[in-house]
Design a protein around this motif. Structure first.
Motif, PDB file in Angstrom:
ATOM      1  N   ASP A 138       0.820  -1.218   0.000  1.00 54.19           N
ATOM      2  CA  ASP A 138       0.000   0.000   0.000  1.00 54.19           C
ATOM      3  C   ASP A 138       0.850   1.263   0.000  1.00 54.19           C
ATOM      4  OD1 ASP A 138      -2.262  -1.623   0.050  1.00 54.19           O
ATOM      5  OD2 ASP A 138      -2.589  -1.366   2.212  1.00 54.19           O
ATOM      6  N   ALA A 139       1.977   1.237   0.713  1.00 54.75           N
ATOM      7  CA  ALA A 139       2.809   2.427   0.858  1.00 54.75           C
ATOM      8  C   ALA A 139       3.767   2.646  -0.309  1.00 54.75           C
ATOM      9  CB  ALA A 139       3.604   2.338   2.163  1.00 54.75           C
ATOM     10  N   ALA A 140       4.051   1.613  -1.075  1.00 55.15           N
ATOM     11  CA  ALA A 140       5.094   1.688  -2.109  1.00 55.15           C
ATOM     12  C   ALA A 140       4.740   2.663  -3.227  1.00 55.15           C
ATOM     13  CB  ALA A 140       5.347   0.298  -2.697  1.00 55.15           C
ATOM     14  N   ASP A 141       5.721   3.490  -3.578  1.00 60.42           N
ATOM     15  CA  ASP A 141       5.595   4.344  -4.760  1.00 60.42           C
ATOM     16  C   ASP A 141       5.990   3.550  -5.998  1.00 60.42           C
ATOM     17  OD1 ASP A 141       4.962   6.995  -3.495  1.00 60.42           O
ATOM     18  OD2 ASP A 141       6.840   6.546  -2.462  1.00 60.42           O
ATOM     19  N   TYR A 142       7.027   2.701  -5.842  1.00 61.36           N
ATOM     20  CA  TYR A 142       7.439   1.747  -6.868  1.00 61.36           C
ATOM     21  C   TYR A 142       7.201   0.361  -6.298  1.00 61.36           C
ATOM     22  CZ  TYR A 142      10.543   5.454  -8.773  1.00 61.36           C
ATOM     23  OH  TYR A 142      11.077   6.598  -9.292  1.00 61.36           O
ATOM     24  N   SER A 143       6.536  -0.495  -7.027  1.00 62.85           N
ATOM     25  CA  SER A 143       6.382  -1.889  -6.619  1.00 62.85           C
ATOM     26  C   SER A 143       6.732  -2.747  -7.826  1.00 62.85           C
ATOM     27  CB  SER A 143       4.946  -2.175  -6.164  1.00 62.85           C
ATOM     28  OG  SER A 143       4.802  -3.532  -5.802  1.00 62.85           O
ATOM     29  N   THR A 144       7.855  -3.439  -7.710  1.00 67.81           N
ATOM     30  CA  THR A 144       8.328  -4.265  -8.815  1.00 67.81           C
ATOM     31  C   THR A 144       8.366  -5.708  -8.366  1.00 67.81           C
ATOM     32  OG1 THR A 144       9.693  -2.440  -9.633  1.00 67.81           O
ATOM     33  CG2 THR A 144      10.225  -4.659 -10.431  1.00 67.81           C
ATOM     34  N   GLU A 145       7.556  -6.544  -9.018  1.00 68.64           N
ATOM     35  CA  GLU A 145       7.532  -7.971  -8.704  1.00 68.64           C
ATOM     36  C   GLU A 145       8.499  -8.694  -9.634  1.00 68.64           C
ATOM     37  OE1 GLU A 145       4.519 -11.798  -8.347  1.00 68.64           O
ATOM     38  OE2 GLU A 145       3.813  -9.991  -9.350  1.00 68.64           O
ATOM     39  N   LEU A 146       9.400  -9.446  -9.026  1.00 68.73           N
ATOM     40  CA  LEU A 146      10.316 -10.283  -9.790  1.00 68.73           C
ATOM     41  C   LEU A 146       9.808 -11.709  -9.678  1.00 68.73           C
ATOM     42  CD1 LEU A 146      12.236  -7.841  -8.407  1.00 68.73           C
ATOM     43  CD2 LEU A 146      13.728  -8.892 -10.078  1.00 68.73           C
TER      44      LEU A 146
END
Length: 165
Positions: A138-146
């Protein structure tokens, strides 16, 4: 900004350390805290030489191999290390394996949330790991799933020194 590199794929720590190296190259102050890692991987030595302050977990081991006493010791050490990191001036704070440390209660979660919230105060904060807590997403500005599509380990090929560790 709050960066979240998460998932079951390879490259979460590599992405975070690449960002740290880039920041150092631009004269930024970088603090790295590695939960569940002993600080001996190759990139750590280079980051230290370049001026990053690095904290790691002594006697690091997989969470499922820890006794309750080891968990308590890890929680105490990790929480103290996080407090120390937050007391150090930084432009970029990397909290490597924060997802696992949070999930397994190996760090004070409220303090971890305070660290992440510093991203709203003009700092760059990076969280890495598998299965992030909902508040992290919820807080992430960038969320990158690997995501792992293929990995040599599933075919019995161990990690290679200097590449994976």
């Amino acid at each position: 900004m709050l960066h979240l590199y998460w998932g079951d794929g390879k490259g979460k720590t590599t992405a975070a350390m690449g960002l740290a190296l880039r920041a150092l190259g631009h004269g930024r102050r970088v603090v790295v805290l590695q939960f569940l890692k002993d600080g001996t991987s190759g990139e750590i030595a280079l980051l230290r030489r370049c001026g990053a302050e690095v904290h790691a977990c002594p006697n690091a081991k997989f969470t499922w191999l820890m006794t309750e006493a080891e968990r308590a010791e890890a929680r105490q050490h990790n929480t103290a290390a996080l407090r120390a990191a937050l007391d150090t001036p930084f432009d970029l704070l990397v909290l490597d394996e924060a997802c696992a440390a949070c999930r397994h209660q190996l760090v004070d979660e409220e303090l971890l949330q305070q660290a992440a919230a510093m991203a709203k105060q003009g700092k760059e904060v990076v969280l890495t790991g598998r299965d992030p807590a909902p508040w992290m997403q919820d807080a992430a500005d960038y969320s990158t799933e690997l995501r792992a599509v293929r990995h040599p380990y599933t075919h019995g090929i161990p990690a290679r020194e200097g590449i994976e560790y």
